[in-house]
Design a protein around this motif. Structure first.
Motif, mmCIF file in Angstrom:
data_model
loop_
_atom_site.group_PDB
_atom_site.id
_atom_site.type_symbol
_atom_site.label_atom_id
_atom_site.label_comp_id
_atom_site.label_asym_id
_atom_site.label_seq_id
_atom_site.Cartn_x
_atom_site.Cartn_y
_atom_site.Cartn_z
ATOM 1 N N LEU A 8 -5.209 6.390 6.665
ATOM 2 C CA LEU A 8 -4.012 6.131 5.759
ATOM 3 C C LEU A 8 -3.891 7.606 4.746
ATOM 4 N N LEU A 9 -5.026 8.377 4.890
ATOM 5 C CA LEU A 9 -5.003 9.711 4.110
ATOM 6 C C LEU A 9 -4.467 10.941 4.814
ATOM 7 N N ALA A 10 -4.079 10.639 5.919
ATOM 8 C CA ALA A 10 -3.483 11.541 7.042
ATOM 9 C C ALA A 10 -2.192 12.129 6.733
ATOM 10 N N VAL A 11 -1.753 13.223 7.022
ATOM 11 C CA VAL A 11 -0.545 13.887 6.822
ATOM 12 C C VAL A 11 0.577 13.070 7.450
ATOM 13 N N ARG A 12 1.792 12.860 7.025
ATOM 14 C CA ARG A 12 2.730 12.277 7.538
ATOM 15 C C ARG A 12 4.083 13.138 7.319
ATOM 16 N N THR A 13 5.089 13.035 8.152
ATOM 17 C CA THR A 13 6.396 13.504 8.211
ATOM 18 C C THR A 13 7.344 12.836 7.913
ATOM 19 N N ILE A 14 8.466 12.901 6.941
ATOM 20 C CA ILE A 14 9.486 12.348 6.948
ATOM 21 C C ILE A 14 10.513 12.905 7.922
ATOM 22 N N THR A 15 11.452 12.018 8.651
ATOM 23 C CA THR A 15 12.144 12.526 9.711
ATOM 24 C C THR A 15 13.630 11.862 9.296
ATOM 25 N N ALA A 16 13.872 11.436 8.456
ATOM 26 C CA ALA A 16 15.388 10.993 7.742
ATOM 27 C C ALA A 16 15.482 11.267 6.700
ATOM 28 N N ASP A 17 16.872 11.745 6.094
ATOM 29 C CA ASP A 17 17.042 12.149 4.701
ATOM 30 C C ASP A 17 17.144 10.738 4.008
ATOM 31 N N GLY A 18 16.732 10.846 2.828
ATOM 32 C CA GLY A 18 16.577 9.522 1.805
ATOM 33 C C GLY A 18 15.618 8.673 2.169
ATOM 34 N N SER A 19 14.743 8.715 2.921
ATOM 35 C CA SER A 19 13.421 7.942 3.369
ATOM 36 C C SER A 19 12.765 7.630 2.054
ATOM 37 N N ASP A 20 12.222 6.395 2.164
ATOM 38 C CA ASP A 20 11.373 5.959 1.030
ATOM 39 C C ASP A 20 9.960 5.830 1.612
ATOM 40 N N ILE A 21 8.812 5.532 0.732
ATOM 41 C CA ILE A 21 7.497 5.457 1.317
ATOM 42 C C ILE A 21 6.974 4.239 0.533
ATOM 43 N N TYR A 22 6.485 3.142 1.299
ATOM 44 C CA TYR A 22 5.825 1.771 0.927
ATOM 45 C C TYR A 22 4.432 1.945 1.302
ATOM 46 N N LEU A 23 3.675 1.114 0.620
ATOM 47 C CA LEU A 23 2.198 0.746 0.847
ATOM 48 C C LEU A 23 1.793 -0.552 0.504
ATOM 49 N N ARG A 24 1.032 -1.217 1.319
ATOM 50 C CA ARG A 24 0.838 -2.473 1.137
ATOM 51 C C ARG A 24 -0.787 -2.448 1.350
ATOM 52 N N ILE A 25 -1.719 -2.856 0.322
ATOM 53 C CA ILE A 25 -2.993 -2.629 0.741
ATOM 54 C C ILE A 25 -3.580 -3.999 0.988
ATOM 55 N N THR A 26 -4.267 -4.169 2.194
ATOM 56 C CA THR A 26 -4.360 -5.486 2.762
ATOM 57 C C THR A 26 -6.050 -5.886 2.596
ATOM 58 N N SER A 27 -6.803 -4.898 2.011
ATOM 59 C CA SER A 27 -8.232 -5.207 1.833
ATOM 60 C C SER A 27 -8.808 -4.059 0.868
ATOM 61 N N SER A 28 -9.217 -4.440 -0.424
ATOM 62 C CA SER A 28 -9.713 -3.521 -1.537
ATOM 63 C C SER A 28 -10.758 -4.402 -2.449
ATOM 64 N N PRO A 29 -11.766 -3.889 -2.535
ATOM 65 C CA PRO A 29 -12.803 -4.747 -3.587
ATOM 66 C C PRO A 29 -12.507 -4.350 -4.925
ATOM 67 N N VAL A 30 -11.524 -3.477 -5.439
ATOM 68 C CA VAL A 30 -11.359 -2.791 -6.536
ATOM 69 C C VAL A 30 -9.823 -2.615 -6.868
ATOM 70 N N ASP A 31 -9.473 -2.234 -8.101
ATOM 71 C CA ASP A 31 -8.193 -1.848 -8.442
ATOM 72 C C ASP A 31 -7.971 -0.423 -7.779
ATOM 73 N N LEU A 32 -6.857 -0.132 -7.249
ATOM 74 C CA LEU A 32 -6.753 1.333 -6.738
ATOM 75 C C LEU A 32 -5.389 1.874 -7.407
ATOM 76 N N GLU A 33 -5.350 3.165 -7.649
ATOM 77 C CA GLU A 33 -4.050 3.728 -8.068
ATOM 78 C C GLU A 33 -3.720 4.655 -6.888
ATOM 79 N N ILE A 34 -2.607 4.845 -6.181
ATOM 80 C CA ILE A 34 -2.308 5.565 -5.144
ATOM 81 C C ILE A 34 -1.099 6.258 -5.588
ATOM 82 N N ARG A 35 -0.785 7.569 -5.369
ATOM 83 C CA ARG A 35 0.444 8.296 -5.312
ATOM 84 C C ARG A 35 0.332 9.278 -3.899
#
Length: 95
Positions: A8-35
């Protein structure tokens, strides 16, 4: 829509203008802050989004990216738990 569930921490590339980024945490033992941040400049980043432990809601962490933008994810969690979580990242999608 592109989805990744590994490295999940790998580099990614946007291919379409106006794109959004979403994340869904499926498993975590603690609260996380992600940006998101631009992979070549950590000073260019989004605001941290809170993902409470046990909450698997999909959240938008960035929007309206131009094609060609590259980004990474940055995570803050409890001590030693930053690598003990998993989830799904979606990008090149629209709200």
């Amino acid at each position: 829509m592109r989805t990744a569930s590994a490295d999940l921490l790998a580099v990614r590339t946007i291919t379409a203008d106006g794109s959004d980024i979403y994340l869904r945490i499926t498993s975590s033992p603690v609260d996380l802050e992600i940006r998101w941040f631009r992979d070549d400049d950590h000073r260019v980043s989004g605001s941290p989004v809170l993902f409470p432990a046990g909450d698997s809601a999909r959240r938008r962490i960035g929007s309206n990216f131009r094609a060609g933008t590259t980004f990474c994810l940055d995570v803050v969690g409890g001590t030693g738990t930053e690598d003990v979580w998993c989830g799904v990242v979606d990008w090149n999608v629209y709200s």
